[in-house]
Scaffold this active site. Structure first.
Site, PDB file in Angstrom:
ATOM      1  N   TYR A   1      -2.084  -9.838   3.967  1.00 44.10           N
ATOM      2  CA  TYR A   1      -1.103  -8.801   3.620  1.00 44.10           C
ATOM      3  C   TYR A   1      -1.143  -7.721   4.695  1.00 44.10           C
ATOM      4  CZ  TYR A   1       1.186  -5.521   0.282  1.00 44.10           C
ATOM      5  OH  TYR A   1       2.033  -4.649  -0.349  1.00 44.10           O
TER       6      TYR A   1
ATOM      7  N   HIS B   1      -4.821   3.780   2.508  1.00 43.13           N
ATOM      8  CA  HIS B   1      -4.942   2.333   2.672  1.00 43.13           C
ATOM      9  C   HIS B   1      -6.214   1.948   3.430  1.00 43.13           C
ATOM     10  CE1 HIS B   1      -0.926   2.088   1.044  1.00 43.13           C
ATOM     11  NE2 HIS B   1      -1.115   0.785   0.937  1.00 43.13           N
TER      12      HIS B   1
ATOM     13  N   TYR C   1      -0.901   8.332   3.970  1.00 38.52           N
ATOM     14  CA  TYR C   1      -0.659   6.944   3.557  1.00 38.52           C
ATOM     15  C   TYR C   1      -1.662   6.017   4.241  1.00 38.52           C
ATOM     16  CZ  TYR C   1       1.814   2.577   2.634  1.00 38.52           C
ATOM     17  OH  TYR C   1       2.135   1.300   2.221  1.00 38.52           O
TER      18      TYR C   1
ATOM     19  N   TRP D   1      -2.906   2.676  -8.953  1.00 40.95           N
ATOM     20  CA  TRP D   1      -2.620   2.742  -7.518  1.00 40.95           C
ATOM     21  C   TRP D   1      -1.207   3.277  -7.279  1.00 40.95           C
ATOM     22  CZ3 TRP D   1      -5.184   2.796  -3.111  1.00 40.95           C
ATOM     23  CH2 TRP D   1      -4.491   2.597  -1.918  1.00 40.95           C
ATOM     24  N   TRP D   2      -0.257   2.772  -8.046  1.00 48.62           N
ATOM     25  CA  TRP D   2       1.121   3.249  -7.882  1.00 48.62           C
ATOM     26  C   TRP D   2       1.224   4.736  -8.189  1.00 48.62           C
ATOM     27  CZ3 TRP D   2       3.943  -1.265 -10.759  1.00 48.62           C
ATOM     28  CH2 TRP D   2       4.014  -2.392  -9.905  1.00 48.62           C
TER      29      TRP D   2
END
EC number: 5.1.3.32
Length: 104
Positions: free
Chosen positions: A41, A22, A18, A76-77
């Site tokens: 963010y 990112h 993960y 992306w999802w």
């Protein structure tokens, strides 16, 4: 400008992947977030529960609600779905976090 916070959850054993994904966020996704009025963010991890805590700032004219229909967001999802708890459309499951305190 508003601050929006929510919780998500990772699947066991995927924290490093993960983080890697990112760290290499797609430039087109980064641009889409900015163009949609999202900035500052951050995502934090609770390593004991695998909960992710996301905090972002939204411009008053943000278009965050249009992101689910955008092809870059959908890709992306789909890319992230194996790592997270997701909805049937691969959108990460989100649990809103209401603001309790803010010190400016």
């Amino acid at each position: 400008m508003t601050i929006h916070a929510f919780r998500m959850r990772l699947k066991p054993g995927v924290v490093d992947e993960y983080r890697r994904r990112h760290d290499a966020i797609w430039p087109e996704l980064s641009a889409l977030l900015t163009e949609s009025g999202i900035h500052d963010y951050s995502i934090f991890l609770n390593e004991e529960t695998l909960s992710l805590f996301a905090v972002l700032k939204l411009t008053d004219d943000n278009r965050r609600d249009t992101l689910p229909d955008h092809p870059v967001m959908q890709r992306w999802w789909a890319y992230m779905a194996p790592l997270m708890e997701v909805e049937p459309d691969n959108r990460p499951k989100e649990w809103p976090l209401p603001l309790i305190f803010h010190h400016a």
